[in-house]
Design an enzyme around this catalytic site. Structure first.
Site, PDB file in Angstrom:
ATOM      1  N   GLY A  25     -20.756  37.160  39.271  1.00 19.07           N
ATOM      2  CA  GLY A  25     -19.360  36.793  39.046  1.00 19.07           C
ATOM      3  C   GLY A  25     -18.465  37.372  40.112  1.00 19.07           C
ATOM      4  O   GLY A  25     -18.950  37.890  41.121  1.00 19.07           O
ATOM      5  N   ASN A  26     -17.175  37.268  39.914  1.00 16.98           N
ATOM      6  CA  ASN A  26     -16.224  37.835  40.885  1.00 16.98           C
ATOM      7  C   ASN A  26     -15.026  38.425  40.147  1.00 16.98           C
ATOM      8  O   ASN A  26     -14.925  38.336  38.926  1.00 16.98           O
ATOM      9  CB  ASN A  26     -15.814  36.781  41.914  1.00 16.98           C
ATOM     10  CG  ASN A  26     -15.120  35.599  41.278  1.00 16.98           C
ATOM     11  OD1 ASN A  26     -14.053  35.733  40.694  1.00 16.98           O
ATOM     12  ND2 ASN A  26     -15.743  34.422  41.370  1.00 16.98           N
ATOM     13  N   ARG A  27     -14.132  39.022  40.907  1.00 19.85           N
ATOM     14  CA  ARG A  27     -13.040  39.811  40.324  1.00 19.85           C
ATOM     15  C   ARG A  27     -11.773  39.016  40.033  1.00 19.85           C
ATOM     16  O   ARG A  27     -10.726  39.597  39.774  1.00 19.85           O
ATOM     17  CB  ARG A  27     -12.677  40.962  41.263  1.00 19.85           C
ATOM     18  CG  ARG A  27     -13.788  41.962  41.428  1.00 19.85           C
ATOM     19  CD  ARG A  27     -13.322  43.146  42.241  1.00 19.85           C
ATOM     20  NE  ARG A  27     -14.411  44.048  42.563  1.00 19.85           N
ATOM     21  CZ  ARG A  27     -14.923  44.927  41.708  1.00 19.85           C
ATOM     22  NH1 ARG A  27     -14.428  45.026  40.482  1.00 19.85           N
ATOM     23  NH2 ARG A  27     -15.923  45.693  42.064  1.00 19.85           N
ATOM     24  N   SER A  28     -11.838  37.704  40.063  1.00 19.42           N
ATOM     25  CA  SER A  28     -10.630  36.927  39.790  1.00 19.42           C
ATOM     26  C   SER A  28     -10.103  37.214  38.380  1.00 19.42           C
ATOM     27  O   SER A  28     -10.868  37.243  37.421  1.00 19.42           O
ATOM     28  CB  SER A  28     -10.943  35.430  39.927  1.00 19.42           C
ATOM     29  OG  SER A  28      -9.819  34.677  39.542  1.00 19.42           O
TER      30      SER A  28
END
Ligand code: C5P
Length: 226
Positions: free
Chosen positions: A29-32
């Protein structure tokens, strides 16, 4: 009171990050946080647009008033939801942090550590570029807006990068966020530049994500008028 200058427009905004499953319990995943996309959806609804928000993962944000929210998880799910909504849209803004890659195989059981097997490696496969697909299948008169998160500052070539990306992606407007050093991700404020395919460029000073959203919709409204 806000202007109702987006009345009669059907808009699609994507927000948040995608999650790409490795096995039933793990993902890449990512930090958005989704905050910028949610702000774009909220401001558009306040200004009279009919809004579909395609929401990936991020902070647990309340649905913006007056919007139709479709929750998705993976890039492939986001792609389907965006294309479905975009078929009838006047404006599409891709603010989501779509994963460029997904694990090539999704294991059906939880990956285990074992003493008699080598440690596993993750092979990645490229996800479709939803923004590029939107441009390819563009309806007549449809306005398409992309986002780009770039590290560095204008002197470190961010704008050159962004100009090249605008050309490559073929969208009408590109919002460039300066990231890194604690900027943009997981914070309340944002700054950057707004580039238009006709060559116009304006800086977006540091301000709230709602303020950036208003600036983007001003530019979209202006773009549609011409
Ligand atoms: O190439 P880059 O990922 O920097 O481009 C960012 C823009 O492209 C954003 O608008 C993002 O939503 C969109 N994008 C997409 N599909 C992908 C990757 C990015 O639509 N697979």
């Amino acid at each position: 009171a806000l202007p109702r200058d987006l009345e009669g427009l059907r808009v699609v905004v994507s927000a948040g990050g995608t999650r790409e499953p490795l096995d039933p319990v793990r993902f890449l995943g990512n930090r958005s946080s989704g905050k910028q996309g949610y702000a774009l959806a909220r401001v558009a609804a306040q200004r009279g647009a009919e809004v579909t928000l395609v929401a990936g993962h991020g902070n647990e944000l309340p649905a913006p008033a007056g919007t139709d929210v479709r929750h998705v998880s993976t890039a492939l799910e986001m792609r389907d939801a965006v294309h479905e909504a975009a078929a009838a849209a006047d404006v599409v803004i891709m603010a989501a942090a779509v994963a460029d890659f997904r694990p090539a195989t999704r294991v059906e059981y939880k990956i285990k550590k074992t003493d008699d097997q080598p440690d596993p490696a993750i092979t990645l496969e490229r996800n479709p570029d939803i923004l590029a697909e939107l441009v390819e299948n563009r309806k007549i008169g449809q306005t398409i807006v992309g986002f780009a998160a770039e590290t560095g500052d204008e002197h470190a070539g961010v704008l050159d990068h962004a100009r090249a990306k605008l050309k490559r992606k073929g969208c009408d407007l590109l919002v460039v966020n300066a990231v890194g050093d604690g900027r943009a991700f997981e914070v309340e404020e944002n700054q950057g530049w707004l580039l238009s395919a006709d060559g116009a460029e304006r800086p977006i000073p540091l301000g709230s994500k709602s303020h950036l959203a208003a600036t983007v919709w001003d530019a979209v409204a202006e773009f549609i008028k011409r």
